[in-house]
Motif scaffolding. Structure first.
Motif, PDB file in Angstrom:
ATOM      1  N   GLU A 107       0.817  -1.209   0.000  1.00  0.00           N
ATOM      2  CA  GLU A 107       0.000   0.000   0.000  1.00  0.00           C
ATOM      3  C   GLU A 107       0.852   1.260   0.000  1.00  0.00           C
ATOM      4  O   GLU A 107       1.860   1.351   0.701  1.00  0.00           O
ATOM      5  CB  GLU A 107      -0.935   0.027   1.209  1.00  0.00           C
ATOM      6  N   THR A 109       0.478   5.351   0.658  1.00  0.00           N
ATOM      7  CA  THR A 109      -0.396   6.322   1.317  1.00  0.00           C
ATOM      8  C   THR A 109       0.019   7.738   0.931  1.00  0.00           C
ATOM      9  O   THR A 109       1.192   8.106   1.035  1.00  0.00           O
ATOM     10  CB  THR A 109      -0.333   6.183   2.849  1.00  0.00           C
ATOM     11  N   THR A 111      -0.730  11.686   1.744  1.00  0.00           N
ATOM     12  CA  THR A 111      -1.302  12.567   2.751  1.00  0.00           C
ATOM     13  C   THR A 111      -1.031  14.017   2.378  1.00  0.00           C
ATOM     14  O   THR A 111       0.102  14.378   2.034  1.00  0.00           O
ATOM     15  CB  THR A 111      -0.698  12.289   4.141  1.00  0.00           C
ATOM     16  N   LEU A 155      -6.813   9.420  -7.661  1.00  0.00           N
ATOM     17  CA  LEU A 155      -7.418   9.290  -6.339  1.00  0.00           C
ATOM     18  C   LEU A 155      -7.928  10.650  -5.866  1.00  0.00           C
ATOM     19  O   LEU A 155      -7.128  11.550  -5.613  1.00  0.00           O
ATOM     20  CB  LEU A 155      -6.397   8.756  -5.324  1.00  0.00           C
ATOM     21  N   LEU A 157      -8.857  13.008  -3.084  1.00  0.00           N
ATOM     22  CA  LEU A 157      -8.616  13.067  -1.640  1.00  0.00           C
ATOM     23  C   LEU A 157      -9.680  13.913  -0.940  1.00  0.00           C
ATOM     24  O   LEU A 157      -9.994  13.699   0.222  1.00  0.00           O
ATOM     25  CB  LEU A 157      -7.229  13.637  -1.339  1.00  0.00           C
ATOM     26  N   SER A 158     -10.209  14.906  -1.665  1.00  0.00           N
ATOM     27  CA  SER A 158     -11.232  15.772  -1.069  1.00  0.00           C
ATOM     28  C   SER A 158     -12.090  16.369  -2.173  1.00  0.00           C
ATOM     29  O   SER A 158     -11.591  16.683  -3.261  1.00  0.00           O
ATOM     30  CB  SER A 158     -10.573  16.892  -0.264  1.00  0.00           C
ATOM     31  N   ARG A 159     -13.370  16.516  -1.880  1.00  0.00           N
ATOM     32  CA  ARG A 159     -14.262  17.219  -2.797  1.00  0.00           C
ATOM     33  C   ARG A 159     -14.142  18.724  -2.543  1.00  0.00           C
ATOM     34  O   ARG A 159     -13.320  19.173  -1.760  1.00  0.00           O
ATOM     35  CB  ARG A 159     -15.706  16.758  -2.586  1.00  0.00           C
ATOM     36  N   TRP A 171      -5.948  15.450   4.594  1.00  0.00           N
ATOM     37  CA  TRP A 171      -6.602  14.409   3.810  1.00  0.00           C
ATOM     38  C   TRP A 171      -5.588  13.302   3.553  1.00  0.00           C
ATOM     39  O   TRP A 171      -4.411  13.565   3.282  1.00  0.00           O
ATOM     40  CB  TRP A 171      -7.100  14.956   2.473  1.00  0.00           C
ATOM     41  N   SER A 172      -6.042  12.076   3.620  1.00  0.00           N
ATOM     42  CA  SER A 172      -5.147  10.944   3.405  1.00  0.00           C
ATOM     43  C   SER A 172      -5.902   9.806   2.721  1.00  0.00           C
ATOM     44  O   SER A 172      -7.095   9.587   2.992  1.00  0.00           O
ATOM     45  CB  SER A 172      -4.559  10.464   4.745  1.00  0.00           C
ATOM     46  N   ARG A 173      -5.197   9.105   1.849  1.00  0.00           N
ATOM     47  CA  ARG A 173      -5.809   7.963   1.181  1.00  0.00           C
ATOM     48  C   ARG A 173      -4.725   6.963   0.801  1.00  0.00           C
ATOM     49  O   ARG A 173      -3.617   7.345   0.406  1.00  0.00           O
ATOM     50  CB  ARG A 173      -6.571   8.410  -0.068  1.00  0.00           C
ATOM     51  N   SER A 174      -5.061   5.685   0.918  1.00  0.00           N
ATOM     52  CA  SER A 174      -4.113   4.617   0.604  1.00  0.00           C
ATOM     53  C   SER A 174      -4.546   3.884  -0.659  1.00  0.00           C
ATOM     54  O   SER A 174      -5.740   3.807  -0.984  1.00  0.00           O
ATOM     55  CB  SER A 174      -4.004   3.625   1.763  1.00  0.00           C
ATOM     56  N   PHE A 175      -3.557   3.359  -1.355  1.00  0.00           N
ATOM     57  CA  PHE A 175      -3.820   2.643  -2.608  1.00  0.00           C
ATOM     58  C   PHE A 175      -2.808   1.519  -2.736  1.00  0.00           C
ATOM     59  O   PHE A 175      -1.600   1.711  -2.535  1.00  0.00           O
ATOM     60  CB  PHE A 175      -3.710   3.596  -3.795  1.00  0.00           C
TER      61      PHE A 175
END
Length: 222
Positions: A107, A109, A111, A155, A157-159, A171-175
């Motif tokens: 993964e 991540t 941020t 990806l 992360l935020s609208r 904001w954080s997201r994993s892939f």
């Protein structure tokens, strides 16, 4: 393949800089100043052989000689000034990509932290993970290098979000890097470079963008 991966690791770490980042930006400004100084020095040197400046053509000739280096230097400084102004308008934005060195199946991540300096609305925060292959083999010296996207994942992360000065946003997201993805390589003829591009959208100013380079190794065999 082992030799290629070692080279890829070095290539990825040294290729991860973004010319808009603060450390690299200082070097860009220095290059711009050196080009301007070199242009002025060249124009002054050539003017010694010109003799007295008695006509408009003489003056124009000296300016053209000086601008061979000075004008590109001014362009570089204008670019750096735009980056500084963008940072001043947006506020403090931090981008963290972890890990920077990983394997297929692991993964990643992304941020983003944001401390805005303005009241308003951002259109969103987005990250694009991309693997690009560049082939250095060319038909002739004048033909461009071949480049194609081998993998791409976008990806959000935020609208769209309302922001205010002084607030801290994160904001954080994993892939997970999927099986079958290309690995980072660097050879004499071909390179595959993985990068993460983060974009913050603002309707009344060009988007804020930063790029980070990562290194992707083969999947760990069990």
């Amino acid at each position: 393949m082992t030799e290629q991966l070692v080279k890829a690791g070095v290539f990825g770490r040294f290729g991860g800089g973004d010319i808009l980042d603060l450390p690299a930006r200082r070097k860009v400004v220095l290059i711009g100043l050196l080009l301007i100084a070199a242009g002025v020095a060249l124009g002054t040197y050539v003017s010694r052989f010109w003799g007295p400046i008695v006509t408009t053509e003489d003056l124009v000739g000296i300016i053209l000689v000086a601008s061979l280096l000075a004008v590109p230097g001014l362009g570089i400084l204008a670019f750096a000034a735009f980056a500084i102004l963008t940072d001043w308008i947006f506020g403090d934005i931090g981008v963290e990509v972890s890990p920077e060195d990983l394997r297929i199946g692991e993964e990643l991540t992304v941020t983003v932290t944001f401390e805005p300096k303005f009241w308003g609305r951002i259109g969103g925060v987005f990250a694009t993970i991309r693997a690009e292959e560049e082939d250095s083999d060319r038909v002739s010296h004048y033909t461009p290098k071949g480049r194609r996207v081998r993998f791409e994942k976008r990806l959000p992360l935020s609208r769209a979000t309302e922001v205010a000065p002084g607030e801290s946003l994160r904001w954080s997201r994993s892939f997970e890097i999927p099986r079958g993805s290309p690995i980072t390589i660097q050879t004499a003829r071909t390179s595959i470079v993985w990068s993460v591009v983060v974009r913050v959208s603002l309707s009344w100013w060009p988007d804020w963008k930063r790029r980070r380079t990562i290194v992707v190794h083969p999947h760990r065999s069990s």
